[in-house]
Design a protein around this motif. Structure first.
Motif, mmCIF file in Angstrom:
data_model
loop_
_atom_site.group_PDB
_atom_site.id
_atom_site.type_symbol
_atom_site.label_atom_id
_atom_site.label_comp_id
_atom_site.label_asym_id
_atom_site.label_seq_id
_atom_site.Cartn_x
_atom_site.Cartn_y
_atom_site.Cartn_z
ATOM 1 N N LEU A 146 0.842 -1.199 0.000
ATOM 2 C CA LEU A 146 0.000 0.000 0.000
ATOM 3 C C LEU A 146 0.875 1.247 0.000
ATOM 4 O O LEU A 146 1.925 1.275 0.659
ATOM 5 C CB LEU A 146 -0.922 0.017 1.224
ATOM 6 N N VAL A 147 0.429 2.270 -0.717
ATOM 7 C CA VAL A 147 1.114 3.559 -0.715
ATOM 8 C C VAL A 147 0.497 4.405 0.392
ATOM 9 O O VAL A 147 -0.709 4.704 0.377
ATOM 10 C CB VAL A 147 0.985 4.264 -2.076
ATOM 11 N N VAL A 148 1.307 4.766 1.379
ATOM 12 C CA VAL A 148 0.831 5.497 2.548
ATOM 13 C C VAL A 148 1.664 6.771 2.722
ATOM 14 O O VAL A 148 2.744 6.909 2.147
ATOM 15 C CB VAL A 148 0.929 4.630 3.830
ATOM 16 N N THR A 149 1.141 7.697 3.503
ATOM 17 C CA THR A 149 1.887 8.923 3.775
ATOM 18 C C THR A 149 3.068 8.609 4.693
ATOM 19 O O THR A 149 3.019 7.687 5.511
ATOM 20 C CB THR A 149 0.998 9.983 4.432
ATOM 21 N N SER A 150 4.120 9.377 4.536
ATOM 22 C CA SER A 150 5.285 9.194 5.396
ATOM 23 C C SER A 150 4.948 9.596 6.824
ATOM 24 O O SER A 150 4.117 10.492 7.051
ATOM 25 C CB SER A 150 6.450 10.043 4.886
ATOM 26 N N PRO A 151 5.544 8.955 7.816
ATOM 27 C CA PRO A 151 5.248 9.309 9.208
ATOM 28 C C PRO A 151 5.740 10.713 9.542
ATOM 29 O O PRO A 151 6.719 11.206 8.966
ATOM 30 C CB PRO A 151 6.004 8.250 10.011
ATOM 31 N N VAL A 152 5.047 11.341 10.480
ATOM 32 C CA VAL A 152 5.467 12.654 10.962
ATOM 33 C C VAL A 152 6.693 12.483 11.857
ATOM 34 O O VAL A 152 6.705 11.642 12.757
ATOM 35 C CB VAL A 152 4.331 13.347 11.747
ATOM 36 N N ARG A 153 7.714 13.284 11.613
ATOM 37 C CA ARG A 153 8.937 13.237 12.422
ATOM 38 C C ARG A 153 8.802 14.277 13.539
ATOM 39 O O ARG A 153 8.686 15.470 13.271
ATOM 40 C CB ARG A 153 10.159 13.542 11.563
ATOM 41 N N VAL A 154 8.810 13.804 14.770
ATOM 42 C CA VAL A 154 8.566 14.680 15.923
ATOM 43 C C VAL A 154 9.769 14.669 16.855
ATOM 44 O O VAL A 154 10.271 13.607 17.235
ATOM 45 C CB VAL A 154 7.312 14.233 16.707
ATOM 46 N N ALA A 155 10.226 15.871 17.214
ATOM 47 C CA ALA A 155 11.233 16.029 18.269
ATOM 48 C C ALA A 155 10.501 16.372 19.566
ATOM 49 O O ALA A 155 9.683 17.291 19.606
ATOM 50 C CB ALA A 155 12.214 17.136 17.913
ATOM 51 N N SER A 179 14.785 21.660 14.806
ATOM 52 C CA SER A 179 14.090 22.170 13.622
ATOM 53 C C SER A 179 14.704 21.680 12.321
ATOM 54 O O SER A 179 14.077 21.769 11.262
ATOM 55 C CB SER A 179 14.085 23.702 13.640
ATOM 56 N N GLN A 180 15.920 21.142 12.377
ATOM 57 C CA GLN A 180 16.635 20.792 11.153
ATOM 58 C C GLN A 180 16.058 19.559 10.460
ATOM 59 O O GLN A 180 16.025 19.495 9.237
ATOM 60 C CB GLN A 180 18.125 20.550 11.467
ATOM 61 N N HIS A 181 15.607 18.584 11.210
ATOM 62 C CA HIS A 181 15.229 17.309 10.614
ATOM 63 C C HIS A 181 13.871 16.800 11.105
ATOM 64 O O HIS A 181 13.633 15.587 11.068
ATOM 65 C CB HIS A 181 16.300 16.261 10.904
ATOM 66 N N HIS A 182 13.003 17.701 11.578
ATOM 67 C CA HIS A 182 11.717 17.270 12.114
ATOM 68 C C HIS A 182 10.587 18.114 11.540
ATOM 69 O O HIS A 182 10.782 19.266 11.162
ATOM 70 C CB HIS A 182 11.716 17.353 13.649
ATOM 71 N N PHE A 229 10.772 17.179 23.748
ATOM 72 C CA PHE A 229 11.567 17.413 24.952
ATOM 73 C C PHE A 229 10.738 18.126 26.007
ATOM 74 O O PHE A 229 9.716 18.746 25.719
ATOM 75 C CB PHE A 229 12.882 18.155 24.662
ATOM 76 N N SER A 230 11.209 17.971 27.239
ATOM 77 C CA SER A 230 10.582 18.619 28.390
ATOM 78 C C SER A 230 11.509 19.705 28.901
ATOM 79 O O SER A 230 12.727 19.659 28.694
ATOM 80 C CB SER A 230 10.328 17.605 29.518
ATOM 81 N N THR A 231 10.945 20.705 29.561
ATOM 82 C CA THR A 231 11.747 21.746 30.208
ATOM 83 C C THR A 231 11.409 21.770 31.688
ATOM 84 O O THR A 231 10.292 21.492 32.093
ATOM 85 C CB THR A 231 11.482 23.125 29.590
ATOM 86 N N GLY A 232 12.395 22.114 32.486
ATOM 87 C CA GLY A 232 12.149 22.233 33.918
ATOM 88 C C GLY A 232 13.278 21.647 34.736
ATOM 89 O O GLY A 232 13.554 20.442 34.627
ATOM 90 N N ASP A 233 13.946 22.490 35.534
ATOM 91 C CA ASP A 233 15.036 22.000 36.375
ATOM 92 C C ASP A 233 14.532 21.113 37.498
ATOM 93 O O ASP A 233 15.325 20.412 38.150
ATOM 94 C CB ASP A 233 15.815 23.185 36.960
ATOM 95 N N GLU A 234 13.216 21.122 37.738
ATOM 96 C CA GLU A 234 12.658 20.284 38.789
ATOM 97 C C GLU A 234 12.464 18.836 38.338
ATOM 98 O O GLU A 234 12.196 17.958 39.158
ATOM 99 C CB GLU A 234 11.313 20.856 39.263
ATOM 100 N N THR A 282 11.977 11.535 18.049
ATOM 101 C CA THR A 282 13.319 11.767 18.571
ATOM 102 C C THR A 282 13.158 12.364 19.963
ATOM 103 O O THR A 282 12.669 13.481 20.109
ATOM 104 C CB THR A 282 14.117 12.735 17.684
ATOM 105 N N ASP A 283 13.529 11.612 20.973
ATOM 106 C CA ASP A 283 13.368 12.049 22.362
ATOM 107 C C ASP A 283 14.628 12.790 22.782
ATOM 108 O O ASP A 283 15.696 12.198 22.947
ATOM 109 C CB ASP A 283 13.117 10.831 23.253
ATOM 110 N N LEU A 284 14.508 14.094 22.967
ATOM 111 C CA LEU A 284 15.644 14.933 23.347
ATOM 112 C C LEU A 284 15.771 15.120 24.855
ATOM 113 O O LEU A 284 16.626 15.889 25.311
ATOM 114 C CB LEU A 284 15.527 16.304 22.655
ATOM 115 N N GLY A 285 14.932 14.422 25.610
ATOM 116 C CA GLY A 285 15.086 14.421 27.063
ATOM 117 C C GLY A 285 14.613 15.702 27.726
ATOM 118 O O GLY A 285 13.641 16.331 27.309
ATOM 119 N N ILE A 286 15.327 16.086 28.765
ATOM 120 C CA ILE A 286 14.984 17.260 29.571
ATOM 121 C C ILE A 286 15.978 18.375 29.252
ATOM 122 O O ILE A 286 17.190 18.186 29.345
ATOM 123 C CB ILE A 286 15.019 16.926 31.072
ATOM 124 N N VAL A 287 15.460 19.524 28.869
ATOM 125 C CA VAL A 287 16.304 20.685 28.567
ATOM 126 C C VAL A 287 16.314 21.595 29.793
ATOM 127 O O VAL A 287 15.255 21.900 30.352
ATOM 128 C CB VAL A 287 15.767 21.438 27.337
#
Length: 425
Positions: free
Chosen positions: A190-199, A263-266, A201-206, A243-248
C-alpha cells in the motif's frame, strides 16, 4: 456554547481566553498535509494513512457462492419431504457442473454455486438417505426437510466489492479490517503517507528521570518526569517517528539550542512545560528568537496555556507542564493536528450522550473536561479529585465529560462523553 467573560480589569491587562473550538480551527489551518509517501507491506500498514485511493480490479466474491455447508438445489424441484439424488460434491476452491433436475449438489461454504441451482439448504435442514438406482446399486440421496426460498444462503458475485469500485479512499487511517479488505482485492503493498517526524523534549530543572534518582533521595521540589513517557507513547501510537531529546535545562541558550537543532530534521517540535510567562519559562522568547509564536490562553480546564509557532520549517507546539493538562491538550489539540499532517481527512472528535450519575456543582467560566468512568448501570461516575496534577484520574477513568462553560451537572443529566478509547487509537 458561551464562555464567561473575564472581568473588565483582567480584560484590560491580558487577552481574553480563546475558545477551544477556535483554537483548534486555527491550529488545523496550519496543518498542511505532508507531501512524502512510501510503499509498505499491507501486513505493516496498520494505523498508516492511505496516500491514494484503492480501486478494485475484481468482484468480491468473484462468483456466486454458498454461505453455508449444505446442498445446492433447484427450488422448482422441491416440495416438503422431497428426496433428491446427490450427483456431485463441490468443496471450496473447486467448481461443479450444471445441476440436473431432481438432483442436489453437496456444497461447502465458499464453493461456487453450480449452474442451474438457485438456493442452498443448510445441512441441518437435510436428511441423508441411500437411494437405489436402476440395476440395484445404491447412491447417496438427500431429503429436504425445509423448503428454501430462491437465493437462500447464496452470496452473490460482487455483493461485497464490485470491480472498479473505490474500496478505500485517500486520507483513511487504516485499521485491521481495512487491511483485510485491501488484501481481499489483491493488494499486498500500500502507498501510505510518510510518518510525521517529531522532536520531543521537556523543560524544567525540577524534573528527574525515573531510575536516575531513587524516591528516598529526591531533592525538595523535584518531581519525576511523567509527561515524557505518556507523550512519547501517544506520538508512537499515532505512527510518528519520535526523537526524544530528554529534559532541557531552564536556560535561555539551552532552550534555543535545543529548538534550533530539532528544527533541522523534524516536522514538529513538541514540548511540555515552560509555556507560561514566568521568569523561568524560556520557551516563548526562545521560539520568538528563532521563528514565530502564538501563545494562546485557551478557555478550557485543564489545559489553559498552549503555544503554537514555527521554528524554521518545523511546526512548534508547547504544552502545559501539569500532567493532566498536558495529556488533555494533546488529545484534543495535538492529536487532530498530527492526523491532518498525515493527510487524514476526518479528524473531528465525536462525543456520546450518556447519563451522569454524579453532581458537579462548581460551574467554571472555562469549558471543562472531567475525568469519568462508565458504571455497570450505564451511567458515568466522577473521579473525586479533578486537579490538573492528578494523573491517577486519567488512569481510573475511561473518558472525559465535555462540560460547557458555566454548566453544573446533577445526577440524571445527559452529558457529552468522549471515550479515551477513541482518543488513544
Amino acid at each position: 456554547m458561551s464562555i464567561a467573560s473575564p472581568s473588565s480589569h483582567a480584560a484590560s491587562s491580558r487577552p481574553a481566553l480563546k475558545p477551544l473550538d477556535t483554537a483548534l480551527a486555527e491550529l488545523l489551518a496550519q496543518a498542511a498535509p505532508l507531501s512524502g509517501v512510501e510503499t509498505v507491506s499491507t501486513f505493516d500498514a496498520d494505523h498508516r494513512v492511505l496516500a491514494q485511493d484503492l480501486v478494485s480490479s475484481l468482484d468480491v466474491p468473484a462468483h456466486d457462492n454458498s454461505a453455508m455447508d449444505g446442498y445446492a438445489v433447484r427450488c422448482t424441484d422441491l416440495a416438503a419431504g422431497t428426496l433428491l439424488q446427490v450427483t456431485q460434491r463441490i468443496p471450496a476452491g473447486s467448481t461443479g457442473h450444471a445441476l440436473k433436475p431432481q438432483s442436489a449438489a453437496r456444497i461447502f461454504t465458499g464453493a461456487p454455486i453450480p449452474p442451474g441451482a438457485d438456493a442452498v439448504v443448510m445441512q441441518e435442514d437435510c436428511e441423508i438417505v441411500e437411494t437405489l438406482e436402476a440395476g440395484g446399486a445404491s447412491a447417496a440421496g438427500v431429503r429436504i426437510k425445509a423448503l428454501p426460498a430462491p437465493g437462500q444462503w447464496i452470496r452473490r458475485r460482487g455483493e461485497d466489492v464490485a470491480s472498479g469500485a473505490v474500496v478505500l479512499r485517500q486520507g483513511q487511517r487504516l485499521t485491521p479490517a481495512e487491511l483485510g479488505l485491501a488484501a481481499s482485492i489483491g493488494f499486498d503493498k500500500l502507498v501510505v503517507t510518510s510518518p510525521v517526524r517529531v522532536a520531543l523534549f521537556s523543560t524544567g530543572d525540577e524534573l528527574v528521570m525515573p531510575g536516575e534518582v531513587p524516591p528516598s533521595q529526591m531533592k525538595p521540589g523535584a518531581i519525576y518526569n511523567s509527561n515524557r513517557f505518556f507523550l512519547r507513547a501517544l506520538l508512537q501510537r499515532l505512527g510518528c517517528v519520535v526523537t526524544d531529546l530528554g529534559i532541557v535545562p531552564d536556560q535561555r541558550q539551552a532552550t534555543i539550542a535545543a529548538l534550533q537543532g530539532a528544527s533541522q530534521h523534524h516536522d514538529l517540535i513538541l514540548t511540555s512545560g515552560g509555556v507560561s510567562v514566568g521568569e523561568e519559562d524560556h520557551i516563548k522568547p526562545a521560539v520568538q528568537a528563532l521563528g514565530e509564536l502564538n501563545l494562546w490562553q485557551i478557555a478550557m480546564k485543564p489545559g489553559k496555556p498552549f503555544a503554537y509557532g514555527q521554528v524554521g520549517s518545523a511546526h512548534f507546539i508547547g504544552l502545559p507542564g501539569n500532567p493532566v493538562s498536558s495529556l488533555v491538550t494533546f488529545l484534543l489539540l495535538v492529536r487532530p493536528f498530527l492526523l491532518k499532517l498525515q493527510g487524514v481527512d476526518q479528524v473531528a472528535i465525536n462525543s456520546i450522550a450518556i447519563r451522569a450519575d454524579f453532581t458537579w456543582a462548581r460551574a467554571d467560566k472555562r469549558r471543562e473536561f472531567l475525568r469519568v468512568r462508565r458504571n455497570a448501570a450505564g451511567g458515568l461516575d466522577l473521579f473525586s479529585n479533578q486537579s490538573s496534577g492528578v494523573l491517577t484520574s486519567a488512569v481510573w477513568g475511561d473518558g472525559l465529560v465535555d462540560n460547557p462553560a458555566g454548566q453544573t451537572i446533577a445526577p440524571g443529566d445527559t452529558v457529552q462523553f468522549i471515550p479515551f478509547s477513541a482518543l488513544l487509537s
